[in-house]
Design a protein around this motif. Structure first.
Motif, PDB file in Angstrom:
ATOM      1  N   ASN A 178     -15.719   4.822  -6.487  1.00 52.38           N
ATOM      2  CA  ASN A 178     -14.563   4.523  -5.624  1.00 52.38           C
ATOM      3  C   ASN A 178     -14.752   3.249  -4.806  1.00 52.38           C
ATOM      4  O   ASN A 178     -14.377   3.179  -3.637  1.00 52.38           O
ATOM      5  N   ALA A 179     -15.338   2.236  -5.441  1.00 51.99           N
ATOM      6  CA  ALA A 179     -15.454   0.921  -4.806  1.00 51.99           C
ATOM      7  C   ALA A 179     -14.117   0.175  -4.900  1.00 51.99           C
ATOM      8  O   ALA A 179     -13.184   0.632  -5.565  1.00 51.99           O
ATOM      9  N   SER A 180     -14.036  -0.965  -4.258  1.00 52.96           N
ATOM     10  CA  SER A 180     -12.872  -1.846  -4.333  1.00 52.96           C
ATOM     11  C   SER A 180     -13.280  -3.154  -4.990  1.00 52.96           C
ATOM     12  O   SER A 180     -14.406  -3.628  -4.803  1.00 52.96           O
ATOM     13  N   SER A 181     -12.355  -3.746  -5.754  1.00 49.79           N
ATOM     14  CA  SER A 181     -12.628  -5.043  -6.379  1.00 49.79           C
ATOM     15  C   SER A 181     -11.358  -5.866  -6.420  1.00 49.79           C
ATOM     16  O   SER A 181     -10.254  -5.330  -6.462  1.00 49.79           O
ATOM     17  N   PHE A 182     -11.528  -7.181  -6.387  1.00 46.60           N
ATOM     18  CA  PHE A 182     -10.397  -8.107  -6.483  1.00 46.60           C
ATOM     19  C   PHE A 182     -10.918  -9.450  -6.951  1.00 46.60           C
ATOM     20  O   PHE A 182     -12.127  -9.690  -6.967  1.00 46.60           O
ATOM     21  N   LEU A 224     -16.712  -7.262  -5.243  1.00 48.77           N
ATOM     22  CA  LEU A 224     -16.816  -5.805  -5.354  1.00 48.77           C
ATOM     23  C   LEU A 224     -17.573  -5.285  -4.142  1.00 48.77           C
ATOM     24  O   LEU A 224     -18.617  -5.827  -3.768  1.00 48.77           O
ATOM     25  N   GLN A 280      -4.620   9.067  -6.143  1.00 50.32           N
ATOM     26  CA  GLN A 280      -5.539   8.572  -7.181  1.00 50.32           C
ATOM     27  C   GLN A 280      -4.784   8.068  -8.419  1.00 50.32           C
ATOM     28  O   GLN A 280      -5.209   8.271  -9.550  1.00 50.32           O
ATOM     29  N   TRP A 323     -11.411  -5.446 -13.137  1.00 45.61           N
ATOM     30  CA  TRP A 323     -10.665  -6.675 -12.867  1.00 45.61           C
ATOM     31  C   TRP A 323     -10.578  -7.483 -14.153  1.00 45.61           C
ATOM     32  O   TRP A 323     -11.346  -7.285 -15.087  1.00 45.61           O
ATOM     33  N   GLY A 351     -17.129   1.849  -1.175  1.00 44.88           N
ATOM     34  CA  GLY A 351     -17.370   2.966  -2.067  1.00 44.88           C
ATOM     35  C   GLY A 351     -18.247   4.042  -1.451  1.00 44.88           C
ATOM     36  O   GLY A 351     -18.495   4.078  -0.236  1.00 44.88           O
ATOM     37  N   CYS A 369     -14.222   0.667 -10.866  1.00 45.22           N
ATOM     38  CA  CYS A 369     -13.328  -0.419 -10.475  1.00 45.22           C
ATOM     39  C   CYS A 369     -13.307  -1.437 -11.611  1.00 45.22           C
ATOM     40  O   CYS A 369     -14.224  -1.504 -12.435  1.00 45.22           O
ATOM     41  N   VAL A 375       0.858  -1.177   0.000  1.00 43.98           N
ATOM     42  CA  VAL A 375       0.000   0.000   0.000  1.00 43.98           C
ATOM     43  C   VAL A 375       0.896   1.230   0.000  1.00 43.98           C
ATOM     44  O   VAL A 375       1.916   1.270   0.702  1.00 43.98           O
TER      45      VAL A 375
END
Length: 228
Positions: free
Chosen positions: A205-209, A217, A61, A160, A220, A158, A24
């Motif tokens: 501004n969500a997170s995904s992996f 997902l 960003q 992937w 945000g 986001c 990070v």
């Protein structure tokens, strides 16, 4: 930096994984508008260790993706405005190397991810919200523009990759709308197809992996901060 460490709280950071460790860095915090520090997390020891600073300008960003355990970090916003420079990080030697600039315009809030052996960067804000989509080939250090994202131009999406498909979802567009649409990109055909909308609320501004071929997902913002 640990529970009481010197990593400093932040938003707009980058994150990636390489060689079994998590990383990070960069971003914006309460004490500075732009950071350049990078921290490594060891899941076996549960210890954070500060690594070599990012050698580009401090920024927030930006995007990050990993190809064969080598990380690639670039774009974002620094003290001079939007950026398009890109860098490669070798976690085994803890060294940064500058590579070819991103092929599109300088921007922040783009989406970046890996699919197969290439990196992809698209959408984001360069003064207006964008919809272009680019592929990075590490063997030749070159960027190639691919078919543009067909949804509304946006930032804060986001994305992937699950070869031979890539996905971009959610975000915030030029009409000031939070989004929940999902689009699939096909590597071989260079075409996009709209898929079923994300079943949660609209968001940016969500997170995904991805784990074992399944994408996740969450989080945000859509006027409220989300924890689903």
């Amino acid at each position: 930096g640990g529970e009481n460490g010197s990593g400093l709280n932040r938003g707009g950071a980058i994150a990636f994984s390489a060689n079994g460790k998590g990383y990070v860095g960069l971003g914006q915090g309460n004490t500075a508008p732009f950071y350049s520090d990078v921290w490594e997390y060891d899941p076996e020891t549960e210890v954070w260790t500060q690594k070599a600073n990012f050698i580009g300008s401090a920024r927030r960003q930006a995007v990050a993706f990993t190809i064969n355990d080598t990380a690639y970090v670039g774009t974002g916003q620094d003290g001079d405005g939007y950026a398009k420079d890109f860098y490669r990080y070798n976690s085994l030697t803890n060294t940064w190397t500058q590579i070819a600039d991103f092929g599109g315009t300088a921007r922040k809030g783009a989406v970046g991810f890996t699919m197969g052996g290439q990196g992809y960067v698209g959408t984001g804000e360069d003064g207006i919200y964008t919809s272009d989509f680019w592929q990075y080939e590490p063997s030749t250090d070159t960027w190639t523009e691919k078919a543009s994202f067909p949804g509304s131009a946006r930032t804060g999406s986001c994305g992937w990759g699950i070869f031979p498909s890539a996905f971009i979802a959610c975000g915030y567009d030029n009409s000031f709308n939070y989004k929940k649409d999902v689009w699939e990109y096909n590597y071989f055909a260079d075409v996009w197809t709209q898929r079923s909308n994300f079943i949660g609320p609209k968001r940016t501004n969500a997170s995904s992996f991805v784990i074992d071929g399944i994408a996740y997902l969450g989080l945000g913002y859509n006027g409220s901060y989300l924890d689903d």
